[in-house]
Design a protein around this motif. Structure first.
Motif, PDB file in Angstrom:
ATOM      1  N   THR A 117       0.811  -1.216   0.000  1.00  0.00           N
ATOM      2  CA  THR A 117       0.000   0.000   0.000  1.00  0.00           C
ATOM      3  C   THR A 117       0.845   1.267   0.000  1.00  0.00           C
ATOM      4  N   ILE A 118       2.002   1.253   0.614  1.00  0.00           N
ATOM      5  CA  ILE A 118       2.888   2.421   0.565  1.00  0.00           C
ATOM      6  C   ILE A 118       3.972   2.227  -0.496  1.00  0.00           C
ATOM      7  N   ASN A 119       4.450   1.013  -0.639  1.00  0.00           N
ATOM      8  CA  ASN A 119       5.599   0.781  -1.522  1.00  0.00           C
ATOM      9  C   ASN A 119       5.299   0.945  -3.000  1.00  0.00           C
ATOM     10  N   VAL A 120       4.068   0.695  -3.430  1.00  0.00           N
ATOM     11  CA  VAL A 120       3.769   0.858  -4.850  1.00  0.00           C
ATOM     12  C   VAL A 120       3.840   2.335  -5.239  1.00  0.00           C
ATOM     13  N   SER A 121       3.388   3.224  -4.375  1.00  0.00           N
ATOM     14  CA  SER A 121       3.475   4.657  -4.676  1.00  0.00           C
ATOM     15  C   SER A 121       4.919   5.143  -4.608  1.00  0.00           C
ATOM     16  N   LEU A 122       5.667   4.676  -3.623  1.00  0.00           N
ATOM     17  CA  LEU A 122       7.077   5.058  -3.541  1.00  0.00           C
ATOM     18  C   LEU A 122       7.862   4.507  -4.727  1.00  0.00           C
ATOM     19  N   GLY A 123       7.545   3.286  -5.128  1.00  0.00           N
ATOM     20  CA  GLY A 123       8.214   2.698  -6.283  1.00  0.00           C
ATOM     21  C   GLY A 123       7.952   3.475  -7.556  1.00  0.00           C
ATOM     22  N   ALA A 124       6.743   3.998  -7.685  1.00  0.00           N
ATOM     23  CA  ALA A 124       6.406   4.795  -8.859  1.00  0.00           C
ATOM     24  C   ALA A 124       7.100   6.153  -8.836  1.00  0.00           C
ATOM     25  N   ALA A 125       7.486   6.610  -7.657  1.00  0.00           N
ATOM     26  CA  ALA A 125       8.086   7.939  -7.511  1.00  0.00           C
ATOM     27  C   ALA A 125       9.586   7.961  -7.776  1.00  0.00           C
ATOM     28  N   VAL A 126      10.239   6.812  -7.683  1.00  0.00           N
ATOM     29  CA  VAL A 126      11.684   6.763  -7.905  1.00  0.00           C
ATOM     30  C   VAL A 126      11.978   5.843  -9.085  1.00  0.00           C
ATOM     31  N   GLY A 127      13.088   6.039  -9.731  1.00  0.00           N
ATOM     32  CA  GLY A 127      13.357   5.331 -10.975  1.00  0.00           C
ATOM     33  C   GLY A 127      14.088   4.022 -10.884  1.00  0.00           C
ATOM     34  N   ASN A 128      14.510   3.616  -9.703  1.00  0.00           N
ATOM     35  CA  ASN A 128      15.353   2.426  -9.638  1.00  0.00           C
ATOM     36  C   ASN A 128      14.743   1.290  -8.813  1.00  0.00           C
ATOM     37  N   VAL A 129      13.415   1.238  -8.729  1.00  0.00           N
ATOM     38  CA  VAL A 129      12.754   0.138  -8.031  1.00  0.00           C
ATOM     39  C   VAL A 129      12.512  -0.989  -9.027  1.00  0.00           C
ATOM     40  N   SER A 130      13.011  -2.166  -8.692  1.00  0.00           N
ATOM     41  CA  SER A 130      12.873  -3.306  -9.601  1.00  0.00           C
ATOM     42  C   SER A 130      11.723  -4.235  -9.209  1.00  0.00           C
ATOM     43  N   TYR A 131      11.418  -4.316  -7.915  1.00  0.00           N
ATOM     44  CA  TYR A 131      10.367  -5.206  -7.426  1.00  0.00           C
ATOM     45  C   TYR A 131       9.598  -4.541  -6.297  1.00  0.00           C
ATOM     46  N   ILE A 132       8.331  -4.911  -6.166  1.00  0.00           N
ATOM     47  CA  ILE A 132       7.492  -4.491  -5.044  1.00  0.00           C
ATOM     48  C   ILE A 132       6.971  -5.770  -4.398  1.00  0.00           C
ATOM     49  N   GLU A 133       7.131  -5.878  -3.083  1.00  0.00           N
ATOM     50  CA  GLU A 133       6.531  -7.022  -2.403  1.00  0.00           C
ATOM     51  C   GLU A 133       5.019  -6.905  -2.479  1.00  0.00           C
TER      52      GLU A 133
END
Length: 108
Positions: free
Chosen positions: A43-59
């Motif tokens: 619930t928090i990590n998907v938005s943070l992942g979308a905000a930065v360019g180097n996220v490869s996976y979301i739990e």
């Protein structure tokens, strides 16, 4: 990070001081050309992942993992057919609390 011993960082926003500390870690990891795979609930990590360019996976925790948490919001995230987890388009983290579920946990 300086030695290259860590290829992927696994920061946990719920445990490390929240969004600000996550974004600081993301900036540091970008400087060192490292990937991020945020740890914890989507619930928090998907938005943070979308905000930065180097996220490869979301739990992703399926509803059976914690039914109270899954039902605590009026909206939910679903993995699409390509295995992606689209970020919500609503403001903030994109979720509206369901107070009918949460009220039973209220401390008065």
């Amino acid at each position: 990070m300086d030695t290259g011993a860590v290829p992927i960082l696994n920061p946990a926003p719920f445990l490390m001081g929240g969004v600000t500390e996550f974004l600081k870690t993301a900036a540091l990891s970008q400087v060192h050309c490292l990937e991020l795979a945020p740890h914890g609930d989507q619930t928090i990590n998907v938005s943070l992942g979308a905000a930065v360019g180097n996220v490869s996976y979301i739990e992703y925790y399926p509803p059976a993992y914690d039914e109270v948490w899954q039902n605590a919001f009026n909206d939910s995230l679903e993995i699409d057919r390509e295995g992606r987890l689209p970020a919500p388009e609503r403001p903030g983290i994109g979720f509206e609390p369901d107070y009918s579920v949460l009220d039973r946990f209220r401390i008065i």
